[in-house]
Design a protein around this motif. Structure first.
Motif, PDB file in Angstrom:
ATOM      1  N   THR A  53       0.705  -1.246  -0.127  1.00 52.43           N
ATOM      2  CA  THR A  53      -0.141   0.107   0.207  1.00 52.43           C
ATOM      3  C   THR A  53       0.819   1.468   0.137  1.00 52.43           C
ATOM      4  N   PHE A  54       2.332   0.974   0.083  1.00 47.51           N
ATOM      5  CA  PHE A  54       3.000   2.399   0.417  1.00 47.51           C
ATOM      6  C   PHE A  54       2.729   2.968  -0.773  1.00 47.51           C
ATOM      7  N   LEU A  55       3.293   2.910  -2.160  1.00 47.65           N
ATOM      8  CA  LEU A  55       3.123   3.606  -3.152  1.00 47.65           C
ATOM      9  C   LEU A  55       1.668   4.217  -3.640  1.00 47.65           C
ATOM     10  N   THR A  56       0.629   3.435  -3.052  1.00 50.10           N
ATOM     11  CA  THR A  56      -0.645   3.985  -3.210  1.00 50.10           C
ATOM     12  C   THR A  56      -0.947   5.169  -2.166  1.00 50.10           C
ATOM     13  N   PHE A  57      -0.411   5.030  -1.125  1.00 49.24           N
ATOM     14  CA  PHE A  57      -0.469   6.104   0.019  1.00 49.24           C
ATOM     15  C   PHE A  57       0.368   7.476  -0.635  1.00 49.24           C
ATOM     16  N   LEU A  58       1.288   7.119  -1.316  1.00 51.72           N
ATOM     17  CA  LEU A  58       2.213   8.302  -1.741  1.00 51.72           C
ATOM     18  C   LEU A  58       1.551   8.942  -2.650  1.00 51.72           C
ATOM     19  N   SER A  59       0.563   8.327  -3.390  1.00 55.19           N
ATOM     20  CA  SER A  59       0.076   8.988  -4.590  1.00 55.19           C
ATOM     21  C   SER A  59      -1.463   9.654  -4.349  1.00 55.19           C
ATOM     22  N   GLU A  60      -2.017   9.100  -3.257  1.00 56.01           N
ATOM     23  CA  GLU A  60      -3.128   9.366  -2.758  1.00 56.01           C
ATOM     24  C   GLU A  60      -3.009  10.807  -1.860  1.00 56.01           C
ATOM     25  N   ILE A  61      -2.320  10.590  -0.624  1.00 56.89           N
ATOM     26  CA  ILE A  61      -2.245  11.511   0.349  1.00 56.89           C
ATOM     27  C   ILE A  61      -0.867  12.217   0.499  1.00 56.89           C
ATOM     28  N   GLY A  62       0.073  11.746  -0.434  1.00 53.13           N
ATOM     29  CA  GLY A  62       1.270  12.524  -0.365  1.00 53.13           C
ATOM     30  C   GLY A  62       2.465  11.840   0.755  1.00 53.13           C
ATOM     31  N   ALA A  63       3.720  11.963   0.111  1.00 53.19           N
ATOM     32  CA  ALA A  63       4.825  11.346   1.127  1.00 53.19           C
ATOM     33  C   ALA A  63       4.777  12.152   2.513  1.00 53.19           C
ATOM     34  N   SER A  64       4.936  13.046   2.542  1.00 60.75           N
ATOM     35  CA  SER A  64       4.867  13.719   4.007  1.00 60.75           C
ATOM     36  C   SER A  64       3.687  13.256   4.835  1.00 60.75           C
ATOM     37  N   ALA A  65       2.471  13.054   4.380  1.00 56.64           N
ATOM     38  CA  ALA A  65       1.508  12.572   5.095  1.00 56.64           C
ATOM     39  C   ALA A  65       1.480  11.091   5.537  1.00 56.64           C
ATOM     40  N   THR A  66       2.086  10.412   4.469  1.00 49.54           N
ATOM     41  CA  THR A  66       2.360   9.068   4.727  1.00 49.54           C
ATOM     42  C   THR A  66       3.490   8.525   5.942  1.00 49.54           C
ATOM     43  N   PHE A  67       4.292   9.487   5.755  1.00 48.29           N
ATOM     44  CA  PHE A  67       5.317   9.257   6.762  1.00 48.29           C
ATOM     45  C   PHE A  67       4.971   9.673   8.034  1.00 48.29           C
ATOM     46  N   ALA A  68       4.234  10.929   8.174  1.00 47.45           N
ATOM     47  CA  ALA A  68       3.653  11.201   9.357  1.00 47.45           C
ATOM     48  C   ALA A  68       2.759  10.191  10.172  1.00 47.45           C
ATOM     49  N   THR A  69       1.929   9.543   9.194  1.00 47.49           N
ATOM     50  CA  THR A  69       1.167   8.697   9.673  1.00 47.49           C
ATOM     51  C   THR A  69       1.834   7.457  10.531  1.00 47.49           C
ATOM     52  N   TYR A  70       2.861   6.900   9.781  1.00 45.02           N
ATOM     53  CA  TYR A  70       3.881   5.970  10.267  1.00 45.02           C
ATOM     54  C   TYR A  70       4.336   6.393  11.752  1.00 45.02           C
ATOM     55  N   GLY A  71       4.686   7.413  11.796  1.00 45.52           N
ATOM     56  CA  GLY A  71       5.327   8.182  12.862  1.00 45.52           C
ATOM     57  C   GLY A  71       4.370   8.252  14.012  1.00 45.52           C
ATOM     58  N   LEU A  72       3.100   8.670  13.773  1.00 47.35           N
ATOM     59  CA  LEU A  72       1.905   8.769  14.573  1.00 47.35           C
ATOM     60  C   LEU A  72       1.716   7.174  14.900  1.00 47.35           C
ATOM     61  N   LEU A  73       1.460   6.559  14.224  1.00 48.71           N
ATOM     62  CA  LEU A  73       1.192   4.946  14.569  1.00 48.71           C
ATOM     63  C   LEU A  73       2.257   4.368  15.626  1.00 48.71           C
ATOM     64  N   ASN A  74       3.530   4.648  15.407  1.00 46.23           N
ATOM     65  CA  ASN A  74       4.540   4.340  16.187  1.00 46.23           C
ATOM     66  C   ASN A  74       4.432   5.110  17.688  1.00 46.23           C
ATOM     67  N   ALA A  75       4.348   6.247  17.373  1.00 48.03           N
ATOM     68  CA  ALA A  75       4.230   6.938  18.728  1.00 48.03           C
ATOM     69  C   ALA A  75       3.241   6.394  19.672  1.00 48.03           C
ATOM     70  N   VAL A  76       1.891   5.951  19.012  1.00 51.29           N
ATOM     71  CA  VAL A  76       0.965   5.321  19.771  1.00 51.29           C
ATOM     72  C   VAL A  76       1.463   4.124  20.331  1.00 51.29           C
ATOM     73  N   GLY A  77       2.267   3.378  19.654  1.00 51.78           N
ATOM     74  CA  GLY A  77       2.854   2.057  19.815  1.00 51.78           C
ATOM     75  C   GLY A  77       4.042   2.445  21.207  1.00 51.78           C
ATOM     76  N   ILE A  78       4.738   3.523  21.215  1.00 50.51           N
ATOM     77  CA  ILE A  78       5.582   3.636  22.304  1.00 50.51           C
ATOM     78  C   ILE A  78       4.719   3.867  23.398  1.00 50.51           C
ATOM     79  N   ALA A  79       3.537   4.479  23.728  1.00 49.15           N
ATOM     80  CA  ALA A  79       2.799   4.548  24.655  1.00 49.15           C
ATOM     81  C   ALA A  79       2.382   3.275  25.007  1.00 49.15           C
ATOM     82  N   PHE A  80       1.923   2.264  24.365  1.00 55.80           N
ATOM     83  CA  PHE A  80       1.426   1.405  24.731  1.00 55.80           C
ATOM     84  C   PHE A  80       2.775   0.357  25.316  1.00 55.80           C
ATOM     85  N   ALA A  81       3.911   0.514  24.601  1.00 50.00           N
ATOM     86  CA  ALA A  81       5.143  -0.155  25.110  1.00 50.00           C
ATOM     87  C   ALA A  81       5.620   0.235  26.490  1.00 50.00           C
TER      88      ALA A  81
END
Length: 547
Positions: free
Chosen positions: A440-468
């Motif tokens: 889904t990576f290239l699809t996300f890049l074309s649909e929402i842009g690279a900045s938003a895609t990487f920010a989404t992964y960063g936010l998902l991982n931030a939630v994971g940090i809180a749980f860890a």
């Protein structure tokens, strides 16, 4: 003099070193075939004129194949033996490499990647099982750790190959895939004259062959002691044989997971349900680790690195150099963590690594925030240089957290009798999530842009940090029972709704607090707990007597 003998006793024989070097080529193949697509994909896109959707499938099909390999690999390894399985997977590696090298259509590429994916998973099981079972007890952890380092070395070699063979006009992507077949052939001919695992031979009742293999492995040892045959083995719930001992859990426990094979879903549904009920907290953590290590976005960075760097720099030579730097960082950090993991502690490494991943993803988001997707031109060229540091932080963080710790933590959460089953579930979930993310990576890049895609992964991982932070305890040096106590003491699990309502399936609630119709259920549950505890103590006593 005594100290000198002690040092010599820890030095492996020439036979063991030779076996380790040859078997660890499977780890190199694992990393190489996982990482070579980074350098080959841009050329394949140009040669076969692939769109984003097809490019995603070229990357993710390997993980789909690996999922199938993980399901059946343990049974193949137990049926045919460790050495024979390695030889068979080498043949599969060669077939996959040949299919990719000779590909003329998109379908051929998909077929080759799927074949290689199966070989990657099955080879991982056989290689590490073989290394574990031929290793002298005193140095087993070090020898099995060689395979983990070999995987990172494979990634480094894959990126180096992409740097050397980067001409799309000459279709040099074929050479990149072809080198995997060469490595597989080297391992194949190297394994022919090596002995089968004496532990597996013994489990098949082939005692004389087992003794002969044991003599071949330890015959040239002057003082190094190999583990006696048949003294450290147990049987899993599904009937698969697991060799116990002073093992390196990061690698060995991961591959023991796959002994579950197809019975995991066909014949053991009731036991899996019981596993989820009895070890609910542990399973939540295990599944979190399986999913978080993929949805943090690291797989996208290592598989699509040249494409990411081409967006930020545009220079082809610079792109491949930056990709090569990822390989060096991944290999160096992995080796350091393997050597120092006991000093740093699991929980600290996990949290620090996840923080680095989020920092890297947000740096990537910032790097591409100035990209005008209509013209592919940066409105702010300075911040585009954050792409490389961001990618390096992601890879560095992953190599010190999820990479070495995902399977290690899971293996330490569960008791022996259910560990393989829990790890089997985690393995398959991991491969499924990897295929989803890379597909889904290239699809996300074309649909929402690279900045938003990487920010989404960063936010998902931030939630994971809180749980860890609130939900994963330190496991280093603790027994399963001590880890369970630590879990109960963590506030996250104390406020867990189900835990508050049932307190571990009514375990700590009195009959006075329950409705009359639930009293019988509580009594039966406590009886089962007592029987389970008694059975567990008997198993521990039997094991201690055996040792």
């Amino acid at each position: 003099m005594q100290s000198q003998r002690s040092v010599q006793s820890l030095w492996p024989s020439w036979v063991v070193m030779r076996i380790t070097a040859i078997a660890s080529l499977g780890g190199v193949l694992f990393g190489y075939d996982s990482g070579c697509i980074a350098g080959a994909l841009p050329q394949i896109q140009e040669s076969l004129e692939l769109n984003s959707w097809r490019s995603e499938w070229v990357v993710s099909t390997l993980y789909v194949g690996a999922c199938f390999g993980a399901v059946v690999g343990g049974s193949i390894c137990d049926l045919f033996g460790r050495r024979t399985t390695i030889l068979l997977t080498d043949v599969v590696f060669v077939l996959g490499a040949a299919c990719l090298f000779l590909s003329t259509t998109y379908a051929h590429i998909i077929m080759g990647r799927f074949i290689v994916g199966i070989a990657v998973a099955v080879s991982g099981i056989a290689d590490v099982s073989y290394l574990h079972e031929i290793s002298p007890i005193e140095i087993r952890g070090a020898i099995v750790s060689v395979n983990e380092a070999s995987i990172s070395l494979g990634f480094l070699l894959a990126y180096a190959s992409g740097f050397v063979y980067r001409s799309a006009e000459d279709e040099q992507w074929r050479v990149i895939f072809g080198w995997a077949g060469v490595v597989a052939l080297i391992q194949f001919f190297g394994m022919i004259n090596l002995p089968e695992s004496p532990v597996w031979l013994d489990s098949q009742g082939r005692k004389q062959e087992s003794q002969a293999a044991q003599s071949m492995i330890s015959g040239s040892l002057s003082t190094t002691k190999c583990e006696p045959i048949g003294q450290s083995r147990t049987t899993c719930i599904d009937g698969s044989s697991i060799h116990q001992g002073n093992m390196n859990s990061n690698c060995m426990e991961y591959h023991q997971a796959n002994d579950v094979s197809t019975q995991l879903f066909v014949n053991q549904r009731q036991s899996i349900t019981q596993l989820l009920k009895t070890y609910r907290r542990q399973m939540i953590i295990s599944l979190f680790l399986s999913t978080a290590q993929q949805f943090c976005g690291q797989a996208c960075v290592i598989n699509y690195a040249p494409y990411i760097f081409s967006l930020s720099s545009g220079d082809n030579g610079s792109v491949h150099l930056q990709t090569l730097s990822i390989g060096f960082v991944k290999f160096a950090v992995t080796v350091i963590v393997i050597l120092r993991i006991e000093k740093f502690g699991r929980r600290s490494l996990l949290l620090v690594g996840m923080i680095l991943i989020s920092t890297g993803q947000f740096a990537l988001a910032l790097a591409f925030s100035g990209l005008d997707w209509n013209s592919d031109v940066f409105t702010n060229g300075i911040i585009s240089h954050l792409a490389l540091p961001g990618a390096l932080l992601v890879v560095c963080g992953y190599s010190m957290s999820f990479g070495p710790l995902g399977w290690l933590l899971t293996s330490e959460l569960f008791p022996t009798e259910v560990r393989a089953r829990a790890l089997g579930i985690s393995t398959i979930v991991t491969y499924l999530c990897a295929s989803m993310v890379t597909n889904t990576f290239l699809t996300f890049l074309s649909e929402i842009g690279a900045s938003a895609t990487f920010a989404t992964y960063g936010l998902l991982n931030a939630v994971g940090i809180a749980f860890a932070f609130v939900g994963i305890p330190e496991t280093d040096g603790k027994t399963v029972e001590q880890i369970d106590v630590s879990l109960r003491e963590m506030w996250w699990w104390r406020v867990d709704a189900r835990h508050l309502q049932f307190e571990n399936d009514y375990g700590s609630m009195s009959t006075e607090t329950l409705r009359p119709e639930m009293t019988g259920t509580l009594s039966r549950h406590r009886q089962r707990q007592d029987e389970s505890s008694t059975s567990g103590m008997k198993r521990i006593q039997s094991y201690l007597e055996l040792v």
